[in-house]
Design an enzyme around this catalytic site. Sequence first.
Site, PDB file in Angstrom:
ATOM      1  CD  GLU A  36      -3.105   0.796   2.201  1.00 51.96           C
ATOM      2  OE1 GLU A  36      -3.545   1.781   2.816  1.00 51.96           O
ATOM      3  OE2 GLU A  36      -3.507  -0.371   2.383  1.00 51.96           O
ATOM      4  CG  ASP A  80      -2.516  -0.986   5.571  1.00 53.70           C
ATOM      5  OD1 ASP A  80      -1.340  -1.351   5.396  1.00 53.70           O
ATOM      6  OD2 ASP A  80      -2.812   0.117   6.066  1.00 53.70           O
ATOM      7  CE1 TYR A 104      -3.461  -2.633   9.368  1.00 51.89           C
ATOM      8  CE2 TYR A 104      -5.406  -3.322  10.592  1.00 51.89           C
ATOM      9  CZ  TYR A 104      -4.830  -2.685   9.509  1.00 51.89           C
ATOM     10  OH  TYR A 104      -5.645  -2.091   8.567  1.00 51.89           O
TER      11      TYR A 104
END
Length: 863
Positions: free
Chosen positions: A14, A110, A334
Amino acid sequence: MSDSSATVTAVLAEKPSVARDIARVLGAAKKGDGFLHGNGYVVTWAVGHLVSLAQPHEMRPEWKQWRLDLLPMLPGDWPLVVYEKTKDQFEVVRKILNSPRVAQVVCATDAGREGELIFRYIYGAALCDKPVNRLWISSMTADAIRKGFEKLQPGSAYDGLADAAHGRSRADWLVGMNLSRAYSLVYNEEISVGRVQTPTLAMVVERELTLRQFVSEEYIEVIAKFEGLAERKKETYSGTWFRPRGDQGNEKETQAKLSRLAADGEEAKQIVERARTGAVTIESVKSETQRAQPPLLYDLTELQRHANRLFGFTAQETLTYAQALYERHKLISYPRTDSRHLSSDVAATVSQIANVIVPQYPQMVAEGTGTRPLSKRYVDDSKVSDHHAILPNAVNPGKLNLSPQERKIYDLVCRRFLMMWHEDHLQAVTTVITAITNPGQDGTEPVVDRYRTSGTLVQQMGWKVLDPVPEKRKKGGKDGEEEEAAQVLPTDLAEGQPQRVAAIDAKKKKTKPPKRFTEGTLLTAMQTAGQALDEKELSEAMKDTGLGTPATRASIIEVLLKRGYIVRSGKTLEATDKGIHLIDVVHPEVKTPAMTGQWEAYLKKINQGEAHLAPFIEGINAYVSGVMEKVRVTPRRRFASKAKTVPAASDKKAAGTRPPATAEGKAKKPSKTTQLNGLLKERFGHKTFLPGQKTACMAALAGKDHLLALPDGAGKTLCYQLAGLALEGTSLVASARVEWMEAEVAKLRERGIACDCIHANRSREALRAACVEYLSGRLKFLYIAPERLSVAGFPQMLAKRAPALIAIEDAERGVRVSHDFLADYELLREHLPALRPAGVLALTREQTSVIHTAIAEFFGLSL
């Protein structure tokens, strides 16, 4: 890309920074123009979104025009377009994906809904048909990336997630493009409407209007200081007088109300005098131990909420710092997660994390940290969907150059991690009731005044040894709230023990307005779709029906700020006049948080394979079409924004280019007669007035009392409806006929007139909503059953806004002794003066002058 093999794997990340981390692990060390390659891999990247849904005019040329007759725009197909500013990088990615040397593609965006959308849009716009595998990781450490590539999943396993992502994107397009255009055209002003942003704004506006309408009331509390009679001990404690409980409700709120005395001081004076003469004894002493478990781990929303309370960080700032800790420093997992639990496989690795974290918190760590097994409170596979809760990684931060803000967020995550092994926090809460008894007069019962005292003693710190203290409190300030210090009580207090009054004081106080949202409390409201919860930890069901997702809520708040609908004032968020007016003009279904929350729940079902995309889009299409039908019948008028804000270029792009506003000349204000004639024709379809109607309307417009006697069906109701529409503000209509009232409200709503009704047959939620609408000034008519005036606080609520007009249906019911509703109309007469100076229009079917005179006298009309 010099690899000559036909089995090269293309990896699409990304961001460039993530691509570099992945390339380092894969051994793709050679640099190209927009990519890295080597060892059988070519790693390239997006820069966020390279591709988006087409604008309306890019789908159909006629949609470039802003016209109501072209709405709603409901695309059958959803073409994609490449962003102009990133087209060069898109070309790099497209060529790589379609290169004959590339055999397969790895989606490494992601691991979430938005990341999936970014990849699927790029893959689709590139017209690529290579097989896809998915990299799904929750940590950016080299070890996590390596293990992720060992466990790649087929891209088809994430088709449900992709459908949910497409559904979110298309729903935002349908709602934003159509309703922004529609309302902008009707009100001749740039108005931005969004699927999530408008319900979020509605919550801020509702709180703002409640606060603006709040009228502080003075009251008195009597506080006594008691001490024992023994000479050797002079320990004191304070108690607050309270009246015997007469109702039930929120415990803390009810106790506060039970202690309030009238501001005139008469009752307080008598209580103080009795305290100086009565016999004082301790009536009861009750102690209970309160137990607080260690909190769950952070999801993003809880981390944002906590950082806002502790440090004043905005939601976007916290997300930025957390993302940096995840991507750049590799210190946390994350962050854009909605889970506060760990899966069993992740829980098996916590000892490695503890080995790194424990030395950073000497004397604050519980025995067995990292080695003692965690309970199901923290480890629950059923409560982990895409990602587990936020954890620190097993990476030592010692040599990393963290900013002060990043260090604070990292510290929160570490502390919350270590709390899992701590004991509960225990505190003893003691409640003492002290009674002062005075003999009754002339043989009556003794008079007993009671005082409540509460004290707290910490028995076990437990996990709170790691609980950070808000910065303002460290400096001796207040954390946005006034908190009374916990009272330390004498240790030997016992039931029946005599005391004496050492001091007593009648303190003047004022009721406090409701607090504005902070970003932390607004995040909670978004997470619960505006529904109040008693428990601090949100249930799974409620979390599934929130506004937006953890990853998008911060950006929604930022959009509202950028567009001038809300502003920051210190730590609080305030709705601007522009935001208030927007919520005023949009229809209820556009701003209700509950509906948007249900859509989010539907998207989650699509993600889990329990629902399909097509029915969801059909539902959004039907919703948009339904709102459009209502917008079409809305009279065109200028939007009442006080400060005209020129939209940013990005805002214009979101809804297309709107036409220039038409010039407005200065029009002469029409006469009252012209105004009434226009309303009579336009709103009700009548050409002329019937006998008696016009006189009644003119009296109402002049603010005068008037009695109108007409037979049933002769148009009495039309008189106050016409006058109410012509007047500024809300008109109150009193009627004891509930079914008739409901029918009138329905008819007015069909004509696009804002109105509501209050009677005993409605639910508590509906009654509350009607009161909020009334206090906000959004109603033209509020119908009330007179019997509701017996409800505590209801008359005072009505009096907070001065009505434009008061209409009394069936006024003869107040003067006929045998009538069933006589008591209700007596209530109306009692409270009528508080609603003045509005004119009263009394309506009756009775034609005799005797009844007319009685009505005028009963209601105190000035005829």
